[in-house]
Design an enzyme around this catalytic site. Structure first.
Site, mmCIF file in Angstrom:
data_model
loop_
_atom_site.group_PDB
_atom_site.id
_atom_site.type_symbol
_atom_site.label_atom_id
_atom_site.label_comp_id
_atom_site.label_asym_id
_atom_site.label_seq_id
_atom_site.Cartn_x
_atom_site.Cartn_y
_atom_site.Cartn_z
ATOM 1 N N ALA A 11 0.999 -1.295 -0.213
ATOM 2 C CA ALA A 11 -0.060 0.073 -0.224
ATOM 3 C C ALA A 11 0.857 1.339 -0.059
ATOM 4 C CB ALA A 11 -1.417 0.541 1.254
ATOM 5 N N SER A 13 4.709 0.989 -0.778
ATOM 6 C CA SER A 13 6.111 1.554 -2.098
ATOM 7 C C SER A 13 5.434 -0.081 -2.253
ATOM 8 C CB SER A 13 6.449 0.950 -1.454
ATOM 9 O OG SER A 13 7.051 -0.212 -0.343
ATOM 10 N N GLY A 14 6.065 -0.773 -3.766
ATOM 11 C CA GLY A 14 5.792 -1.644 -5.084
ATOM 12 C C GLY A 14 7.098 -1.757 -4.781
ATOM 13 N N HIS A 232 -3.403 -12.640 -3.827
ATOM 14 C CA HIS A 232 -3.071 -11.463 -2.885
ATOM 15 C C HIS A 232 -2.380 -11.743 -1.545
ATOM 16 C CE1 HIS A 232 -5.707 -10.513 1.810
ATOM 17 N NE2 HIS A 232 -4.929 -9.392 1.119
ATOM 18 N N ASP A 233 -1.818 -10.104 -1.805
ATOM 19 C CA ASP A 233 -0.230 -10.270 -0.685
ATOM 20 C C ASP A 233 0.057 -11.502 -0.218
ATOM 21 O OD1 ASP A 233 -1.663 -8.396 0.284
ATOM 22 O OD2 ASP A 233 -0.025 -6.471 0.130
ATOM 23 N N THR A 234 -1.642 -10.987 0.945
ATOM 24 C CA THR A 234 -0.990 -11.947 2.339
ATOM 25 C C THR A 234 -1.455 -13.128 2.399
ATOM 26 O OG1 THR A 234 -3.025 -10.027 3.448
ATOM 27 C CG2 THR A 234 -3.008 -12.572 4.770
#
Length: 478
Positions: A11, A13-14, A232-234
């Protein structure tokens, strides 16, 4: 060894990471990191998705030749495409105010208890279901012919192929966690056209090849496949929990803290709904049974308000502040919006009759004590509601760098905490790609490889459970 590019978007940085995987080796290196700065325009808060895509291309250029690419990001947000496949405006940010009061409109048609029984998702005002309800009368949605969640949108621009990855789709509140398919009844009752969504994909499925224009832009030699991961990053982070058995809880830390269990079936009881636990889908049909907690967002916003002071020095000062002097509810939606975070934390303490933290060190200690307390509550309640006891808590993600938070979490939970890996989402992303290409075996094999190759730190609890119970009682009587 083979190389895999993990596009991992958070949310704030990438980054594009390169993982090198062999039979008994797992190495991860950062190729490129770039900011993710939402933009406030007259119509509200928006993601600068074109800047993110440019960052992805620059990262792939820096990564060099890879065998595959996988993409993960935060959940719930989406882009809308017209009939020609063109993006209809920048995606709306989940912290935008458009969903205020929308949940009550939804519950008037599908009562909250029925919605939970059908989708298993906790109440959060920004769930995709509420976003779509808020957008119902907009011209943009009326002209849309396709909805792509953020990782799927970027994959589409890279490959020209469209799909909807299941672990991320399960955060929309439109998936039945028991079947792993759409909740057709909920969508029909709320007038949501599921034809907007591309066909479902699962982690490990092929997602196309990099387009010729992308190869030219990045300097890569084709064919380079894009592999579906837990987008989903989680989901990717939980896949990278280095657990040695099934009796573990996890806390994925970063802007959010996601605290819970990995289960084989959802928990859809009314008691679970009342406790605001969510049932999101993970790798291999598992269920991520967890609670959303505000996480290090609270500290990030304070640091921004204070002009970004040295974090290491601030944490050392916070460690010397008396423990549990003041705590706030780190799951309270009152802390969701950006701005004035130090003042809002102080106001919450004042309203609950606790000492008001005044210095940055005192506010920081209040935040970390409050997060540890929220971790304790989530881990305890998850075990009870799922009838799934645990022996250890694994902390993964950015919070592993915060030794004070890890130690406080061990104290609060009364359980050993194993911290690491830090780049869990990127590692899970890489390992799912490697598994799809035959380099690693099942989830247990992935976790054994992580435990052998990644630096981990263990924190033992220090036996002050009564103080944490007393602090918890302060929140319970608010």
């Amino acid at each position: 060894m083979r190389s895999y590019a993990a596009v991992d978007l958070g949310a704030s940085s990438g980054r594009v990471m390169v993982g090198r995987v062999g039979p008994d080796s797992l190495e991860l290196a950062e190729a490129h990191r770039f900011p993710n700065r939402p933009v406030r325009v007259p119509e509200g808060l928006r993601w600068d998705v074109l800047s993110l895509y440019a960052g992805v291309l620059a990262g792939l250029r820096a990564a060099g030749q890879v065998d595959s690419v996988g993409i993960d990001s935060w959940a719930v947000d989406y882009g809308l495409l017209d009939a020609d496949g063109s993006l209809l405006g920048n995606p709306v940010h989940y912290r935008d105010a458009r969903t205020e009061g929308v949940a009550e409109q939804v519950w008037a048609t599908v009562p909250a208890a029925e919605l939970y029984a059908a989708t298993g998702l906790q109440y959060a005002p920004f769930n995709t279901l509420y976003q779509l309800t808020a957008a119902r009368e907009t011209r943009q949605l009326a002209h849309a012919r396709r909805l792509l969640l953020i990782p799927d949108l970027l994959a589409y621009w890279l490959t020209g192929e469209q799909g909807t990855e299941l672990t991320n789709a399960s955060t929309t509140q439109l998936i039945d966690p028991a079947t792993g398919d759409w909740s057709y009844d909920v969508a029909a009752r709320l007038g949501i056209d599921l034809k907007l969504f591309a066909p479902l994909r699962r982690p490990g499925d092929p997602a196309g090849l990099l387009r010729a224009e992308v190869l030219e832009e990045t300097g890569l030699t084709g064919p380079v496949p894009v592999t579906t991961v837990g987008s989903h990053d989680t989901a990717s982070a939980v896949a990278a929990v280095p657990a040695t058995g099934e009796r573990f809880a996890y806390i994925c830390t970063g802007t959010w803290s996601l605290a819970g269990l990995e289960l084989t079936a959802p928990v859809l009881t009314e008691e679970s709904r009342a406790a605001n636990f969510t049932n999101e889908l993970g790798l291999d049909g598992t269920v991520r049974y967890l609670r959303n907690i505000m996480g290090l967002w609270l500290l990030q916003e304070c640091l921004r308000a204070w002009g970004d002071p040295d974090l290491g020095g601030l944490l050392r000062e916070a460690a010397a502040v008396p423990a549990l002097r003041s705590v706030v509810d780190a799951g309270d939606a009152a802390f969701l919006a950006p701005g004035r975070m130090p003042e809002r934390i102080a106001e919450a303490c004042r309203a609950s009759g606790q000492p008001v933290p005044g210095t940055p060190a005192q506010i920081t200690r209040c935040i970390l004590d409050s997060l540890a307390l929220a971790h304790r509550r989530a881990v305890d309640e998850a075990q009870r509601l799922a009838d799934h006891p645990v022996d250890v808590v694994h902390i993964v993600g950015g919070g592993t760098r915060n030794a004070l938070l890890c130690r406080l979490t061990a104290d609060a939970c009364g359980l050993p905490v194993v911290a690491g890996p830090t780049e869990a989402a990127a590692l899970g992303n890489v390992l799912v790609q490697a598994r799809a290409h035959g380099l690693v075996g099942d989830r247990a094999d992935m976790r054994r490889l992580l435990a052998r190759t990644q630096p981990l730190t263990r924190y033992e609890p220090r036996g002050d459970a009564e103080r944490w119970r007393e602090a918890e009682s302060r929140l319970a009587t608010r």
